[in-house]
Structures are given as C-alpha cells and as structure tokens.
Write an enzyme that holds these catalytic residues in place. Structure first.
Site, PDB file in Angstrom:
ATOM      1  N   PRO A 292      72.595  94.817 -18.858  1.00 58.70           N
ATOM      2  CA  PRO A 292      73.077  94.729 -20.355  1.00 58.70           C
ATOM      3  C   PRO A 292      71.822  94.870 -21.161  1.00 58.70           C
ATOM      4  O   PRO A 292      72.018  94.912 -22.294  1.00 58.70           O
ATOM      5  CB  PRO A 292      73.594  93.569 -20.320  1.00 58.70           C
ATOM      6  N   LYS A 296      73.626  99.235 -23.377  1.00 58.77           N
ATOM      7  CA  LYS A 296      74.039 100.675 -22.977  1.00 58.77           C
ATOM      8  C   LYS A 296      75.228 101.017 -22.300  1.00 58.77           C
ATOM      9  O   LYS A 296      75.821 102.004 -22.198  1.00 58.77           O
ATOM     10  CB  LYS A 296      72.877 101.425 -22.110  1.00 58.77           C
TER      11      LYS A 296
HETATM   12  P1  FAD Z   1      85.791  98.975 -17.352  1.00 55.24           P
HETATM   13  O1  FAD Z   1      85.644  98.270 -18.676  1.00 55.24           O
HETATM   14  O2  FAD Z   1      85.356  98.063 -16.314  1.00 55.24           O
HETATM   15  O3  FAD Z   1      87.258  99.247 -17.140  1.00 55.24           O
HETATM   16  C1  FAD Z   1      87.841  99.645 -15.798  1.00 55.24           C
HETATM   17  C2  FAD Z   1      89.208  99.418 -16.091  1.00 55.24           C
HETATM   18  O4  FAD Z   1      89.629  99.977 -14.861  1.00 55.24           O
HETATM   19  C3  FAD Z   1      89.387  97.967 -16.025  1.00 55.24           C
HETATM   20  O5  FAD Z   1      90.457  97.485 -17.133  1.00 55.24           O
HETATM   21  C4  FAD Z   1      89.926  97.560 -14.645  1.00 55.24           C
HETATM   22  O6  FAD Z   1      90.936  96.600 -14.632  1.00 55.24           O
HETATM   23  C5  FAD Z   1      90.656  98.960 -14.257  1.00 55.24           C
HETATM   24  N1  FAD Z   1      90.660  99.016 -12.699  1.00 55.24           N
HETATM   25  C6  FAD Z   1      89.787  98.785 -11.772  1.00 55.24           C
HETATM   26  N2  FAD Z   1      90.239  99.239 -10.620  1.00 55.24           N
HETATM   27  C7  FAD Z   1      91.556  99.706 -10.812  1.00 55.24           C
HETATM   28  C8  FAD Z   1      92.400 100.348  -9.837  1.00 55.24           C
HETATM   29  N3  FAD Z   1      92.097 100.263  -8.576  1.00 55.24           N
HETATM   30  N4  FAD Z   1      93.582 100.907 -10.360  1.00 55.24           N
HETATM   31  C9  FAD Z   1      93.740 100.847 -11.702  1.00 55.24           C
HETATM   32  N5  FAD Z   1      92.865 100.204 -12.512  1.00 55.24           N
HETATM   33  C10 FAD Z   1      91.918  99.680 -12.169  1.00 55.24           C
HETATM   34  N6  FAD Z   1      77.746  96.097 -21.591  1.00 55.24           N
HETATM   35  C11 FAD Z   1      76.808  95.793 -22.539  1.00 55.24           C
HETATM   36  O7  FAD Z   1      76.348  96.774 -23.310  1.00 55.24           O
HETATM   37  N7  FAD Z   1      76.742  94.678 -23.051  1.00 55.24           N
HETATM   38  C12 FAD Z   1      77.224  93.595 -22.423  1.00 55.24           C
HETATM   39  O8  FAD Z   1      76.855  92.403 -22.910  1.00 55.24           O
HETATM   40  C13 FAD Z   1      77.910  93.653 -21.281  1.00 55.24           C
HETATM   41  N8  FAD Z   1      78.551  92.706 -20.576  1.00 55.24           N
HETATM   42  C14 FAD Z   1      79.171  92.999 -19.611  1.00 55.24           C
HETATM   43  C15 FAD Z   1      79.560  91.860 -18.797  1.00 55.24           C
HETATM   44  C16 FAD Z   1      80.369  92.170 -17.825  1.00 55.24           C
HETATM   45  C17 FAD Z   1      80.988  90.882 -16.613  1.00 55.24           C
HETATM   46  C18 FAD Z   1      80.698  93.468 -17.351  1.00 55.24           C
HETATM   47  C19 FAD Z   1      81.399  93.512 -16.114  1.00 55.24           C
HETATM   48  C20 FAD Z   1      80.224  94.342 -17.968  1.00 55.24           C
HETATM   49  C21 FAD Z   1      79.461  94.286 -19.191  1.00 55.24           C
HETATM   50  N9  FAD Z   1      79.000  95.046 -19.937  1.00 55.24           N
HETATM   51  C22 FAD Z   1      78.111  94.949 -20.910  1.00 55.24           C
HETATM   52  C23 FAD Z   1      79.044  96.563 -19.521  1.00 55.24           C
HETATM   53  C24 FAD Z   1      80.389  97.357 -20.456  1.00 55.24           C
HETATM   54  O9  FAD Z   1      81.380  96.248 -20.706  1.00 55.24           O
HETATM   55  C25 FAD Z   1      80.859  98.325 -19.358  1.00 55.24           C
HETATM   56  O10 FAD Z   1      79.841  99.296 -19.444  1.00 55.24           O
HETATM   57  C26 FAD Z   1      82.121  99.076 -20.081  1.00 55.24           C
HETATM   58  O11 FAD Z   1      83.115  98.135 -20.135  1.00 55.24           O
HETATM   59  C27 FAD Z   1      82.291 100.365 -19.275  1.00 55.24           C
HETATM   60  O12 FAD Z   1      83.697 100.637 -19.586  1.00 55.24           O
HETATM   61  P2  FAD Z   1      84.759 101.347 -18.349  1.00 55.24           P
HETATM   62  O13 FAD Z   1      85.964 101.681 -19.153  1.00 55.24           O
HETATM   63  O14 FAD Z   1      83.920 102.498 -17.706  1.00 55.24           O
HETATM   64  O15 FAD Z   1      85.066 100.234 -17.377  1.00 55.24           O
HETATM   65  C1  DHB Z   2      75.062  92.119 -26.526  1.00 54.23           C
HETATM   66  C2  DHB Z   2      74.809  92.251 -25.318  1.00 54.23           C
HETATM   67  C3  DHB Z   2      73.880  93.280 -25.016  1.00 54.23           C
HETATM   68  O1  DHB Z   2      73.463  93.407 -23.646  1.00 54.23           O
HETATM   69  C4  DHB Z   2      72.879  93.346 -25.759  1.00 54.23           C
HETATM   70  O2  DHB Z   2      71.515  94.214 -25.472  1.00 54.23           O
HETATM   71  C5  DHB Z   2      72.854  93.142 -27.292  1.00 54.23           C
HETATM   72  C6  DHB Z   2      74.079  92.491 -27.519  1.00 54.23           C
HETATM   73  C7  DHB Z   2      76.233  91.498 -26.991  1.00 54.23           C
HETATM   74  O3  DHB Z   2      76.852  91.214 -25.979  1.00 54.23           O
HETATM   75  O4  DHB Z   2      76.329  91.068 -28.132  1.00 54.23           O
END
Ligand code: FAD
Ligand code: DHB
Length: 389
Positions: A292, A296
């Site tokens: 994180p 990105k």
């Molecule tokens: P997701 O948000 O993971 O969404 C995927 C969805 O698919 C979920 O709702 C899930 O329930 C659903 N799903 C999964 N499997 C199935 C299935 N088999 N059938 C149906 N549905 C399913 N990024 C940052 O930039 N800063 C941060 O601070 C940060 N903190 C994070 C903390 C955590 C714990 C995690 C896991 C990620 C974090 N990220 C962070 C990354 C960022 O949140 C993700 O890159 C972003 O959520 C990606 O979006 P997405 O929709 O691709 O995936």
């Molecule tokens: C946050 C998370 C990050 O990874 C970052 O680089 C900046 C902000 C946040 O959750 O606020």
C-alpha cells in the site's frame, strides 16, 4: 438467465466497470459473495489519482466526492528528525484527492441502484465454465437455490482471493510475487488529522503513515511484524508507538481517541499474467496486488477498468475485438510501472529486519538524493499522482 457481461465482485473495480458499461447501454449483472453491509464495512484505500476521479465523474458517481473529498497538493516525508515536503502541484501541476474507498463504493452502489442494474449479494459458490466458448456460463447459489447465467463475457473483479483468477488453467497463468517481511497495523479514529497533508515516516522503529479520511477522521498506520495480532495492540499502545515514531513538534498536534477500526494487512507485490482466458477478463486485485505504500491499489483497479470498459464498449458499439485482444498488454504495461513505484516506496520507507549496514546506507542515500533533487521529486510525483492512461 442471460446478460451481456457478468461481473464477479462488487468492490471498486466491479462497481465502476458496471457503471461505465451501463452508461454505454451494456447490460451487466454483478455477483458478490458477501452482503452489502459487509462490503461497505471494509476500510481500505484513501487516496485517488486524478484519473480515478475522472472515471468516477464519467460513471456519474462523483458528486459527493467533489463536495467532501480533500484535494491534496503534496505529501511530507519524515526522516532523521526532519520533514521534507514534495510539492505535487508545483512539480507537475497535478493533485490527488483524499476520499475513502468505503465512500467510493457507497457512491457507486447508489449510482447502480439508481439505474436499476442488478446486483446479487451473498451469491455463493460462484463457478465459471465454457470460458473459451461463445457462451460462457456462471453458476452460483442464491438463498440455497442453484442459479445459472449465460453471458458473452465474464469480468473477474473479485479481488485476490476470488474465483476469477483460479478459473484460468495453471498452464496458461504466470504469476510473479514478492512477500514483504512486515505488515501495516491500521487505526481509524474520529479525530481531526495531525496535519493538512499525509506524512510518510521512515523511523528506526519502523515505518509510520499519518493519513486521513476527512477533516474530522484520521487514519494512521504502523509497520508491524507479521506474527503480531491486532488483539495485542490496545489503543494506548498504538498511540504510544506512533508518538515514538513522530518528531516531537508534530507529535504535539496528534489527537488520539478510541479506534473505530483496527486491522493488520500483510504487504505483498503480485502480478498474474495474462489477465485473460477466453472470454474471462481480470481487473483490479484479482490480477495484481501492490504493497500500500504508494497508494496505488485502488487506482490501479480504476485504470484496468478504464481499459476494459472501453474495450467492451467498442466490442458492443462497432463490433471490434481489437480493444479486448489488446487489453492484457495495455493494462499490464501500466500495472508493472505501479508495481515498481509501490515496491520502490516500500523499499525506501520501511525498516527491513534482514537489512545490512550497506542496505541501510543505500536507503539513507536514496532519501538524501530525493530530498535534494527536483528531478527525483518529480519522478516520485509523476507516479504518485498517477501515470497517464
Ligand atoms: P476488492 O475490493 O477486493 O473487491 C473484490 C470483491 O469481490 C469483494 O467485494 C469480494 O467480496 C468479492 N468476491 C471475492 N471472491 C468472490 C467470489 N468467489 N464470488 C463473488 N464475489 C467475490 N490500497 C491502497 O491504495 N491503500 C490502502 O490503504 C489499502 N489498504 C488495504 C487493506 C486491505 C486489508 C486490503 C485487502 C487491500 C487494501 N488496499 C489498499 C488495496 C485496495 O483496497 C484494493 O486494491 C482495491 O480494493 C481493489 O479493488 P477490487 O474491486 O479489485 O477488489
Ligand atoms: C492511505 C493508504 C496508503 O497506502 C497510502 O499510501 C496513503 C493513504 C490511507 O489509507 O489513507
């Protein structure tokens, strides 16, 4: 049942794709394994690139973002007792917007509800078949009943643990991974942020980050060991440790309070190529994970969706497959650059348990160079505010 595109996952990538396709008249069904409240309860990213903001505008889901989001013109990096500002606006004319992923998700869900497009929450045991045929099928269980949807395309927007990537045969999939020897312990608190901008801290006790969600809600992170458990971190212990990693002057502005969320996330870099198998296309965390540090994750999900939505719209409007065929190459070119930036920021700002004296000197030299070079700060900024797409 039949639809044009089945989207697996109602995270930011699935919801944004659904909205952009709906605007162009393409029919979608979203299948989400969790409940709506569960999805909205996840606290994750907080920083949006201008490109992601532009896509949310295009999706008709940016009204609240514009009234409540905080535009940031720079960040601070703290090291060795001093704070150094990187001025995004002066260096590139660009800014980022602080607006929580939870809010982005809520706005996109509201926009989807307003157009009446279908989402099945708590869709269990999703399986994909016939992906190499012209009629892929998606099966799932809803309220104990077996259901099947036939479609033209499947979008795997179902995150790192989803079924999308797992449906690509091992003989086709290539994966690249780095697991870091630490995690981030995050706390959300209903108190004004410590400063107007984010502060990234490289401290001898480990990395820390002071971030925010609004002018009244703050988000803080501490580098922690992978074997630590949230239960071992009382709020008092968290605030004490954070204070130790801040310089005394800024520490005086820290407003502490009871945490409203506390969690540990491991750090990982991961890419799965080629992001496509027959009529299945992956987007977002289903195909890649970044640590994180560079903020990105969510932004990369948005750029994948920009490419994929344009390709699908081109397919339905003019019948061309060119965009879909070119999607993996185009998306991966940007993904690898974001992977590099996130890896570089992680390397530069964390304390690695196995690091040698030489490694530590390299890190200090990297930071000294960054603080003294406009060119280096411009390179950081170009990546932080988001590479073009
Ligand atoms: P997701 O948000 O993971 O969404 C995927 C969805 O698919 C979920 O709702 C899930 O329930 C659903 N799903 C999964 N499997 C199935 C299935 N088999 N059938 C149906 N549905 C399913 N990024 C940052 O930039 N800063 C941060 O601070 C940060 N903190 C994070 C903390 C955590 C714990 C995690 C896991 C990620 C974090 N990220 C962070 C990354 C960022 O949140 C993700 O890159 C972003 O959520 C990606 O979006 P997405 O929709 O691709 O995936
Ligand atoms: C946050 C998370 C990050 O990874 C970052 O680089 C900046 C902000 C946040 O959750 O606020």
């Amino acid at each position: 049942m039949r639809t044009q595109v089945v989207i697996i996952g109602s995270g930011p990538s699935g919801l944004l794709l659904g909205q952009l396709l709906a605007k162009a008249g393409v029919e979608t069904t979203i299948l989400e394994q969790k409940s709506k409240d569960y999805v909205l309860g996840r606290i994750r990213a907080g920083v949006l690139e201008q490109g992601a903001v532009g896509l949310l505008e295009e999706a008709g889901a940016a009204t609240r973002l514009h009234s409540e989001g905080l535009v940031h013109e720079g960040i601070e990096i703290a090291f060795d007792g001093a704070r150094h500002r990187v001025d995004f606006k002066a260096l590139t004319g660009k800014t980022v917007t602080v607006y929580g992923q939870t809010e982005v998700t809520r706005d996109l869900m509201d926009a989807r509800a307003a157009i009446g497009a279908p989402t099945v929450y708590e869709a269990l045991d999703v399986t994909l078949s016939d992906l190499e045929s012209e009629r892929p099928k998606v099966r799932y269980v809803e309220d104990g009943k077996d259901c099947e949807i036939e479609c033209d395309y499947v979008a795997g927007c179902d995150g790192f643990h989803g079924v999308g990537r797992r449906s690509i045969p091992e003989t086709v999939l290539r994966t690249y991974e780095r697991v870091y020897p630490f995690g981030w312990l995050g706390v959300l608190v209903e108190k004004p942020p410590i400063a107007h901008e984010l502060i990234y801290i490289n401290h001898a006790r480990g990395f820390a980050l002071c971030s925010m969600r609004s002018t009244t809600r703050s988000r803080y992170y501490l580098q922690c060991r992978l074997d630590e458990r949230v239960e071992e971190w009382s709020d008092d212990r968290f605030w004490e440790e954070l204070t130790r990693r801040l310089d005394p002057e800024i520490a005086r502005s820290l407003q502490t309070g009871p945490s409203i969320e506390k969690s540990i996330a491991p750090l990982r870099s991961f890419v799965a190529e080629p992001m496509r198998f027959g009529r299945l296309f992956l987007a977002g965390d289903a195909a890649h994970i970044v640590p994180p540090t560079g903020a990105k994750g969510l932004n990369l999900a948005a750029s994948d969706v920009a490419y994929l939505s344009r390709a699908l719209i081109e397919r339905y409007s003019v019948g061309s497959l060119e965009g879909l065929d070119g999607y993996p190459k185009k998306a991966l070119a940007r993904i690898w650059k974001a992977e590099r930036f996130s890896w570089w920021m992680t390397q530069m700002l964390h304390r690695f348990p196995e690091s040698s004296g030489f490694d530590q000197k390299m890190q200090t030299a990297e930071l000294d160079y960054l603080f003294s070079s406009k060119a280096a700060q411009t390179a950081l900024t170009e990546n932080y505010v988001g590479l073009p797409y």
